[in-house]
Design an enzyme around this catalytic site. Structure first.
Site, short mmCIF file in Angstrom:
data_model
loop_
_atom_site.label_atom_id
_atom_site.label_comp_id
_atom_site.label_asym_id
_atom_site.label_seq_id
_atom_site.Cartn_x
_atom_site.Cartn_y
_atom_site.Cartn_z
N GLY A 89 39.34 47.00 46.98
CA GLY A 89 40.36 48.02 47.18
C GLY A 89 39.75 49.37 47.48
O GLY A 89 38.52 49.53 47.48
N GLY A 148 38.74 53.28 46.92
CA GLY A 148 38.24 54.03 45.77
C GLY A 148 39.32 54.81 45.04
O GLY A 148 39.52 54.64 43.83
N PRO A 149 40.04 55.69 45.77
CA PRO A 149 41.02 56.53 45.06
C PRO A 149 42.21 55.74 44.51
O PRO A 149 42.99 56.28 43.73
CB PRO A 149 41.49 57.50 46.16
CG PRO A 149 40.44 57.46 47.21
CD PRO A 149 39.86 56.08 47.17
N CYS A 154 19.21 56.27 47.55
CA CYS A 154 19.35 57.48 46.73
C CYS A 154 18.00 58.08 46.34
O CYS A 154 17.91 59.27 46.09
CB CYS A 154 20.18 57.18 45.50
SG CYS A 154 19.48 55.89 44.51
N GLU A 195 25.42 57.10 38.45
CA GLU A 195 24.17 57.21 39.22
C GLU A 195 24.52 57.85 40.52
O GLU A 195 25.34 57.32 41.28
CB GLU A 195 23.59 55.84 39.48
CG GLU A 195 23.03 55.22 38.24
CD GLU A 195 22.57 53.84 38.58
OE1 GLU A 195 21.61 53.73 39.34
OE2 GLU A 195 23.20 52.90 38.11
N GLU A 223 21.57 66.21 50.16
CA GLU A 223 21.32 64.80 50.47
C GLU A 223 22.00 64.45 51.80
O GLU A 223 23.20 64.66 51.97
CB GLU A 223 21.90 63.92 49.37
CG GLU A 223 21.62 62.45 49.62
CD GLU A 223 22.11 61.56 48.50
OE1 GLU A 223 23.30 61.65 48.17
OE2 GLU A 223 21.30 60.79 47.97
N LYS A 262 34.81 46.75 41.17
CA LYS A 262 35.49 47.30 42.35
C LYS A 262 34.37 47.70 43.30
O LYS A 262 33.73 48.74 43.13
CB LYS A 262 36.32 48.52 41.94
CG LYS A 262 37.49 48.82 42.85
CD LYS A 262 37.17 49.05 44.31
CE LYS A 262 36.56 50.39 44.61
NZ LYS A 262 36.11 50.52 46.02
N GLY A 308 39.72 51.96 42.52
CA GLY A 308 38.61 52.53 41.75
C GLY A 308 39.12 53.44 40.66
O GLY A 308 38.73 53.34 39.49
P1 NAD Z 1 31.30 57.06 47.14
O1 NAD Z 1 31.18 57.91 45.95
O2 NAD Z 1 32.19 57.49 48.23
O3 NAD Z 1 31.78 55.59 46.76
C1 NAD Z 1 31.19 54.83 45.73
C2 NAD Z 1 32.23 53.94 45.11
O4 NAD Z 1 33.22 54.73 44.46
C3 NAD Z 1 32.99 53.06 46.11
O5 NAD Z 1 33.23 51.80 45.54
C4 NAD Z 1 34.29 53.81 46.29
O6 NAD Z 1 35.35 52.99 46.68
C5 NAD Z 1 34.51 54.34 44.90
N1 NAD Z 1 35.40 55.51 44.83
C6 NAD Z 1 35.63 56.45 45.78
N2 NAD Z 1 36.54 57.35 45.34
C7 NAD Z 1 36.89 56.97 44.08
C8 NAD Z 1 37.77 57.50 43.09
N3 NAD Z 1 38.48 58.61 43.30
N4 NAD Z 1 37.87 56.87 41.91
C9 NAD Z 1 37.14 55.77 41.66
N5 NAD Z 1 36.31 55.19 42.55
C10 NAD Z 1 36.18 55.81 43.75
O7 NAD Z 1 29.81 56.90 47.59
P2 NAD Z 1 29.24 56.11 48.84
O8 NAD Z 1 29.43 56.95 50.04
O9 NAD Z 1 29.83 54.76 48.84
O10 NAD Z 1 27.68 56.01 48.47
C11 NAD Z 1 26.74 56.97 48.85
C12 NAD Z 1 26.27 57.81 47.68
O11 NAD Z 1 25.83 57.01 46.60
C13 NAD Z 1 25.10 58.69 48.00
O12 NAD Z 1 25.34 60.02 47.61
C14 NAD Z 1 23.95 58.13 47.19
O13 NAD Z 1 22.95 59.00 46.83
C15 NAD Z 1 24.63 57.54 46.04
N6 NAD Z 1 23.82 56.46 45.46
C16 NAD Z 1 23.15 56.71 44.30
C17 NAD Z 1 22.34 55.72 43.73
C18 NAD Z 1 21.57 55.94 42.45
O14 NAD Z 1 21.03 54.99 41.91
N7 NAD Z 1 21.47 57.14 41.91
C19 NAD Z 1 22.26 54.50 44.35
C20 NAD Z 1 22.94 54.29 45.53
C21 NAD Z 1 23.73 55.28 46.06
#
Ligand code: NAD
Length: 482
Positions: free
Chosen positions: A195, A197-198, A273, A239, A365, A164, A201
């Site tokens: 699709g 996330g909420p 990140c 992550e 962050e 996803k 996902g």
């Molecule tokens: P996000 O958490 O909003 O989304 C990430 C993914 O999760 C997306 O595919 C989204 O659709 C899905 N998602 C959202 N809500 C969900 C739910 N309730 N249930 C299941 N899935 C859901 O994050 P983002 O804004 O897309 O990414 C930015 C963040 O990612 C930053 O905080 C960054 O630090 C972190 N990041 C971490 C790493 C690492 O390796 N540690 C790498 C890249 C990004």
């Protein structure tokens, strides 16, 4: 959506509009899948799992190598697609967003063949078997890389996957699914559900047919997914975010340390990140460092060398952090909250000096092109400041003192340390992953650790009966000459 080896429409009619953040133009639409689509994909994966798990590792390796080759052949298209939906300048899309996943896929093609799926320890054998069906949930910041970094090791381990991808960058994910198809992976081994996330996902994280959830994204969402997956007794890896720092010790090559540090934050518009968003400099060379950083910032012209952030929400978020920095008394050296361009989700690259550890911009962050320079009096103060952060992703030290570098490596609470170099170069065979709130589930990606995470161990301890007790010609199922 790509399910069971074929493209099919979603069960519902909802779609997600994909926008180019550089000019705010619509570049495409993808289906917004729901729980029913996730269920179809998980079923397809479960059906494909036994065959793929039983495929000899060398053959799995050959398929992953074929996938790498397709990705390599389609690099131009990948770079253009990433630029269209993430807004990154084309040279960056080519050198990082398209080329890096090819290298990572290549490393897993080799590791699939060489990984020790069976180990002998004393009179026991440990079988590292695929854990099962993997639910992969990826962010938008490195659209293809984040996908390959989860899917390739899972495939190498013999797992089947349902992906996803982030809603901002689903076109790259579709391209990846095409590449999987072209590479000849068996139907159902890889499935894509685009699709929200909420919706999609969450359905994936909760699905009882998923054995492992691998998530990269924000801490808030990760914590929810972790709770859902743990409650269902699934293995989970999260992550998450970071607030990494670059410590420049007295005597270090200041110009180099500052230039490398600024480049590290500016890359991908600060949406990394492990970006070193804090620079720690001693009082004596502090102003010199700020001046060098300001000069380095001048190179990052929005729309040329640096792209926008991914969407309007992120732009608003980053700008509000910049406003907060000003409010809390940080010195604005370059940039500010005003938009540098009329169109597109651009943020002015922003340099803050006189940042103190208690300020919001020093702690949280931001995920945008914002660098905070902090003054520290002693080495100990710098290490204490960094270790006080709840995050523990990547960090760096610039020094000419080998003893100090060694001490730093031992004292810093972070998963990755660079000494006079940007960390890490995530190509090849070492692992990548943070400590503390930056990572949950001890999932270090890349290398053997990456494959290992998608396996589960089975310990087989054997005591053979005396073959003399068995009549000749009977198949004992074990060697007679042990
Ligand atoms: P996000 O958490 O909003 O989304 C990430 C993914 O999760 C997306 O595919 C989204 O659709 C899905 N998602 C959202 N809500 C969900 C739910 N309730 N249930 C299941 N899935 C859901 O994050 P983002 O804004 O897309 O990414 C930015 C963040 O990612 C930053 O905080 C960054 O630090 C972190 N990041 C971490 C790493 C690492 O390796 N540690 C790498 C890249 C990004």
């Amino acid at each position: 959506m790509y399910i069971g080896g074929e493209w099919r429409p979603a069960r519902g009619r909802d779609t997600i509009t994909v926008v180019n953040p550089a000019d705010e133009q619509v570049v495409g639409h993808v289906p917004a899948g729901g729980a029913g689509d996730v269920d179809d994909a998980v079923r397809a994966a479960r059906a494909a799992l036994p065959g793929w798990a039983a495929t000899p590792p060398a053959e799995r390796a050959a398929r992953i190598a074929a996938l790498r080759d397709v990705l390599a052949a389609r690099q131009d298209e990948i770079a253009e697609t990433v630029t269209a939906e993430l807004g990154s300048p084309l040279p960056l899309s080519r050198s990082v967003h398209a080329a890096l996943p090819v290298a990572v896929a290549g490393s897993y093609a080799e590791l699939a063949a060489s990984y020790a799926f069976e180990e002998t320890l004393g009179n026991s054998t440990v079988l590292h078997e695929p854990i099962g069906v993997v639910g992969a949930i990826t962010p938008w910041n490195y659209p293809l890389h984040q996908i390959v970094a989860k899917v390739a090791p899972a495939l190498a381990a013999g797992c089947a996957v349902v992906l996803k991808p982030a809603e901002d960058t689903p076109l790259t994910a579709q391209l990846f699914a095409e590449a999987v198809h072209e590479a000849g992976l068996p139907a159902g081994v890889f499935n894509l559900v685009t699709g929200l996330g909420p919706v999609a996902g969450q359905a994936l994280a909760e699905h009882e047919g998923v054995d492992l959830v691998s998530f990269t994204g924000s801490t808030a969402v990760g914590a929810r997914i972790g709770a859902v997956a743990s409650a269902a007794v699934k293995r989970v890896a999260l992550e998450l975010g970071g607030k990494s720092a670059n410590v420049i010790l007295p005597g270090a090559d200041l110009a180099r340390a500052v230039n490398v540090g600024v480049a590290n934050v500016m890359a991908n518009s600060g949406q990394t990140c492990s970006a070193w968003t804090r620079m720690l400099v001693d009082a004596e060379r502090y102003e010199e460092a700020v001046a060098l950083a300001a000069a380095a910032f001048a190179k990052y012209v929005p729309g040329e060398r640096i792209g926008p952030v991914v969407n309007a929400k992120q732009r608003a978020r980053v700008r509000s952090y910049i406003e907060k920095g000003v409010e809390e008394g940080a010195r604005l050296v370059v940039g500010g909250p005003e938009a540098p361009m009329e169109r597109g989700y651009y943020v002015s690259p922003t340099l803050f000096a006189d940042v103190t550890p208690d300020m919001t911009v020093a702690q949280e962050e931001i995920f945008g092109p914002v660098l905070c320079v902090l003054r520290v009096e002693t080495y100990e103060e710098g290490v204490a400041l960094m270790n006080a952060s709840p995050f523990g992703n990547g960090t760096a030290i610039f020094t000419r003192d080998g003893g100090a570098a060694r001490r730093f490596q031992l004292e810093i609470e972070a998963g990755m340390v660079g000494v006079n170099v940007p960390i890490p170069v995530p190509v090849g065979y070492h692992s990548f992953g943070g400590w503390k709130d930056s990572l949950f589930g001890d999932h270090h990606i890349y290398g053997n650790d990456g494959v290992h995470f998608y396996t589960r161990g089975k310990v087989v301890t054997t005591r053979w009966p005396d073959p003399a007790d068995a009549p000749a010609g009977v198949d004992l199922g074990f060697p007679r000459n042990h």
